[in-house]
Design an enzyme around this catalytic site. Structure first.
Site, mmCIF file in Angstrom:
data_model
loop_
_atom_site.group_PDB
_atom_site.id
_atom_site.type_symbol
_atom_site.label_atom_id
_atom_site.label_comp_id
_atom_site.label_asym_id
_atom_site.label_seq_id
_atom_site.Cartn_x
_atom_site.Cartn_y
_atom_site.Cartn_z
ATOM 1 N N ARG A 53 0.823 -1.214 0.000
ATOM 2 C CA ARG A 53 0.000 0.000 0.000
ATOM 3 C C ARG A 53 0.856 1.263 0.000
ATOM 4 N NH1 ARG A 53 -4.921 -1.433 4.142
ATOM 5 N NH2 ARG A 53 -5.654 -3.272 3.007
ATOM 6 N N CYS A 54 1.919 1.219 -0.732
ATOM 7 C CA CYS A 54 2.882 2.312 -0.783
ATOM 8 C C CYS A 54 2.856 2.947 -2.168
ATOM 9 C CB CYS A 54 4.279 1.754 -0.490
ATOM 10 S SG CYS A 54 5.622 2.937 -0.581
ATOM 11 N N GLY A 55 3.188 4.206 -2.242
ATOM 12 C CA GLY A 55 3.278 4.878 -3.532
ATOM 13 C C GLY A 55 4.353 4.284 -4.432
#
Length: 183
Positions: free
Chosen positions: A59-61
């Protein structure tokens, strides 16, 4: 003349920031539980290979870097490179279970490089590999965010680190891999 001596002293000490290790320990002295917990990822099994150890999160950019890590693995695994993904929730972007992480990686990015179970990479409960990385290479080896890359040379010592901003497919990283594989 005084400035000259100051520059000389600063220049001399700049060589010691990342090259002095306090022990003979290498990356090959560490083990991780695999993501499915059915096996151990023993870094000793990868002696004389180049390792890229990356803390990852779904769930990281920077999650799209999974694609580039898989591409590195596909292009270099037969030449002596091992990519190891280490899921971590230290930055609050990997809340999933190991099973969910594995399914996410396989479904969305066709990941088939070695992945560990969810592991702490910072803080008091961090995996010993990350304590060793900090001790042997310095502050640049400490992950500041997800997708921090630690490159380990064939002798088991860290040769460079890259922050999340540096894409795994960057020329900087590929040049290091090519140089180390040929050495």
């Amino acid at each position: 003349m005084r400035k000259f001596f100051i520059y000389i002293i600063l220049f001399m000490f700049s060589f010691f920031t990342n090259s002095i290790s306090k022990s003979n320990t290498t990356a090959y002295d560490f083990k991780f539980n695999s993501i499915d917990k059915n096996s151990i990822i023993d870094l000793k099994d990868f002696e004389n290979k180049v390792l890229i150890v990356v803390n990852v999160a779904s769930r990281c950019g920077y999650t799209n870097q999974y694609s580039d890590l898989q591409e590195l693995w596909d292009n270099y695994k037969n030449k002596g490179l091992v990519v190891i993904g280490i899921p971590s929730n230290n930055f609050k972007q990997e809340p999933a279970s190991n099973k969910e992480i594995k399914e996410f990686c396989e479904t969305n990015f066709s990941i088939n490089f070695p992945m560990t179970e969810k592991t702490n990479v910072i803080g008091p409960n961090k995996h010993p590999f990350f304590s060793w990385a900090r001790e042997s290479f310095g502050i640049s080896a400490v992950p500041k965010w997800n997708f921090h890359k630690i490159i380990v040379g064939k002798e088991g010592k860290i040769i460079d680190t890259f922050s999340s901003f540096t894409n795994p497919s960057s020329n900087k990283i590929k040049k290091i891999i090519d140089r180390e594989i040929k050495s």
